[in-house]
Design an enzyme around this catalytic site. Structure first.
Site, mmCIF file in Angstrom:
data_model
loop_
_atom_site.group_PDB
_atom_site.id
_atom_site.type_symbol
_atom_site.label_atom_id
_atom_site.label_comp_id
_atom_site.label_asym_id
_atom_site.label_seq_id
_atom_site.Cartn_x
_atom_site.Cartn_y
_atom_site.Cartn_z
ATOM 1 N N TYR A 41 -3.384 -2.364 -10.373
ATOM 2 C CA TYR A 41 -3.281 -2.167 -8.924
ATOM 3 C C TYR A 41 -2.413 -3.276 -8.295
ATOM 4 O O TYR A 41 -1.525 -3.018 -7.486
ATOM 5 C CB TYR A 41 -4.693 -2.133 -8.325
ATOM 6 C CG TYR A 41 -4.711 -2.155 -6.822
ATOM 7 C CD1 TYR A 41 -4.406 -1.011 -6.087
ATOM 8 C CD2 TYR A 41 -5.019 -3.324 -6.133
ATOM 9 C CE1 TYR A 41 -4.409 -1.047 -4.697
ATOM 10 C CE2 TYR A 41 -5.034 -3.357 -4.756
ATOM 11 C CZ TYR A 41 -4.721 -2.223 -4.041
ATOM 12 O OH TYR A 41 -4.717 -2.251 -2.673
ATOM 13 N N VAL A 84 1.143 -3.656 3.962
ATOM 14 C CA VAL A 84 1.138 -4.949 4.642
ATOM 15 C C VAL A 84 2.422 -5.747 4.443
ATOM 16 O O VAL A 84 2.611 -6.778 5.080
ATOM 17 C CB VAL A 84 -0.067 -5.846 4.257
ATOM 18 C CG1 VAL A 84 -1.366 -5.265 4.760
ATOM 19 C CG2 VAL A 84 -0.111 -6.104 2.776
ATOM 20 N N LYS A 118 0.413 3.474 -2.934
ATOM 21 C CA LYS A 118 -0.756 4.362 -3.098
ATOM 22 C C LYS A 118 -0.366 5.835 -3.005
ATOM 23 O O LYS A 118 -1.036 6.704 -3.584
ATOM 24 C CB LYS A 118 -1.821 4.013 -2.046
ATOM 25 C CG LYS A 118 -2.382 2.607 -2.258
ATOM 26 C CD LYS A 118 -3.281 2.134 -1.120
ATOM 27 C CE LYS A 118 -3.751 0.704 -1.386
ATOM 28 N NZ LYS A 118 -4.514 0.118 -0.294
ATOM 29 N N SER A 153 0.796 -1.238 0.000
ATOM 30 C CA SER A 153 0.000 0.000 0.000
ATOM 31 C C SER A 153 0.826 1.285 0.000
ATOM 32 O O SER A 153 0.265 2.356 -0.194
ATOM 33 C CB SER A 153 -0.926 0.027 1.210
ATOM 34 O OG SER A 153 -2.078 -0.714 0.916
ATOM 35 N N TYR A 163 -3.842 2.963 7.981
ATOM 36 C CA TYR A 163 -5.060 2.160 8.151
ATOM 37 C C TYR A 163 -5.953 2.809 9.207
ATOM 38 O O TYR A 163 -5.997 4.030 9.318
ATOM 39 C CB TYR A 163 -4.716 0.706 8.493
ATOM 40 C CG TYR A 163 -3.806 0.075 7.462
ATOM 41 C CD1 TYR A 163 -4.256 -0.119 6.162
ATOM 42 C CD2 TYR A 163 -2.502 -0.295 7.763
ATOM 43 C CE1 TYR A 163 -3.428 -0.686 5.202
ATOM 44 C CE2 TYR A 163 -1.676 -0.860 6.796
ATOM 45 C CZ TYR A 163 -2.160 -1.041 5.530
ATOM 46 O OH TYR A 163 -1.344 -1.594 4.578
HETATM 47 N N1 GLU Z 1 -2.280 -5.239 -2.297
HETATM 48 C C1 GLU Z 1 -2.837 -5.231 -1.002
HETATM 49 C C2 GLU Z 1 -4.349 -5.385 -1.071
HETATM 50 O O1 GLU Z 1 -4.977 -4.795 -1.875
HETATM 51 C C3 GLU Z 1 -2.447 -3.946 -0.322
HETATM 52 C C4 GLU Z 1 -2.663 -4.080 1.084
HETATM 53 C C5 GLU Z 1 -1.938 -3.085 1.911
HETATM 54 O O2 GLU Z 1 -0.703 -2.978 1.887
HETATM 55 O O3 GLU Z 1 -2.664 -2.396 2.621
HETATM 56 O O4 GLU Z 1 -4.929 -6.124 -0.337
#
Ligand code: GLU
Length: 306
Positions: free
Chosen positions: A191, A260, A66, A63, A242
């Site tokens: 993604y 994650v 992002k 993530s 988060y």
């Molecule tokens: N590729 C992961 C998902 O979409 C990202 C999760 C993350 O790092 O928050 O579940």
């Protein structure tokens, strides 16, 4: 500031937290990483980099990507004109990163760009703007980090696709509200690829330097207006860790984005960008030792945005 000495002290403080928490296993390919890893790097605004521990070992950015997709969309569309903020909000969600519940009540407009639904909208926009969202991000990260070897991890991307029903559901749901411009399979594929990019703490700290330099890239050219960099930092502070962003702001006091894979980048505007990595995650998905390290860094230096 003797960054090297500070990082060594931070690492010693964080060591007892390494192995606490759980390595993410909902994407099976992430499970193979050793829970013992810990690394931290700082890149100052002049490009000097310092690090300790496993700071040069690549890990799955997940993530953290992002932040870069949002920056690239804002860089190419400049908010105000082609406005991504009409398609995604900027409020903390108070729900898990992959939650569907708010989307129905809020007409397919995700709360913020750092939950999965919001990130899918941003990737969709980047796909429209570039024709190849994940490759354009990889090229940007290679240039900005100065590491031409950065690559996707095909096993992680495949594993995510195989276990990607939740993300596919989010994307289809938003498409039903008309909030995607590209076909769902292409959006989720890009993604997954962007999440699979492997980078080290060093690479991420250097590549995130534009956030500390008020929008200036490593070569001095402008990626973002200063106010746009400020906005990304603001959304990182309020939504980047988060459903624990309040706790993180309380403890650390810096804009940050976690993934994650166990990485967290954090920004001290006007000074430096940090990246810390340790794979053991707490119940909310943030690296336990990583959060302890950033907490100790701001305690030792007295640097925070507050
Ligand atoms: N590729 C992961 C998902 O979409 C990202 C999760 C993350 O790092 O928050 O579940």
């Amino acid at each position: 500031m003797d960054y090297q000495a500070v990082l060594e002290e931070v690492a010693a403080h964080a060591r007892p937290f390494v192995r606490q928490g759980r390595v993410a296993d909902y994407i099976p390919a992430l499970e193979r990483v050793s829970a013992d890893r810990f690394g931290i790097a700082v890149a100052d605004i002049h490009g000097d980099v310092y690090g300790v521990g496993d700071w040069e070992i690549p890990f799955s950015v997940q993530s953290i990507s992002k932040v870069f997709s949002l920056a690239l969309v804002m860089a190419q569309s400049h908010d105000g004109h082609d406005n991504i903020w009409q398609r995604v909000g900027r409020e903390p969600s108070g729900t898990p990163f992959n939650s569907l519940v708010q989307l129905e009540a809020e007409n397919g407009i995700p709360r913020n760009p750092f939950i999965n639904a919001g990130a899918l909208v941003v990737t969709d926009r980047l796909q429209t703007l570039t024709g190849d969202a994940s490759t354009s991000m990889l090229h940007f990260l290679r240039e900005e980090s100065g590491n031409p070897d950065l690559a996707f991890d095909q096993a992680v991307a495949d594993s995510e696709a195989e276990h990607g029903d939740r993300n596919a559901a989010l994307a289809h749901f938003m498409a039903s509200f008309g909030n995607l411009e590209n076909p769902v399979p292409s959006v989720i594929e890009h993604y997954f690829w962007q999440c699979s990019i492997e980078m080290s703490c060093r690479d991420l700290a250097v590549a995130g330097g534009f956030l500390a330099r008020h929008g200036l890239r490593a070569d001095g050219s402008r990626l973002l207006e200063a106010r746009e960099a400020k906005r990304i930092n603001a959304v990182m502070l309020t939504c980047g860790t988060y459903d624990a962003a309040g706790e993180f702001a309380y403890r650390v006091g810096l804009p940050a984005k976690s993934g994650v894979g166990g990485g967290i980048i954090a920004v001290i505007p006007g000074r430096c960008t940090l990246c810390v990595w340790s794979p053991g995650l707490d119940a909310r998905g943030n690296s336990v030792a990583g959060a302890a390290a950033l907490d100790h860094f701001t305690t030792l230096t007295g640097w925070s945005v507050f």
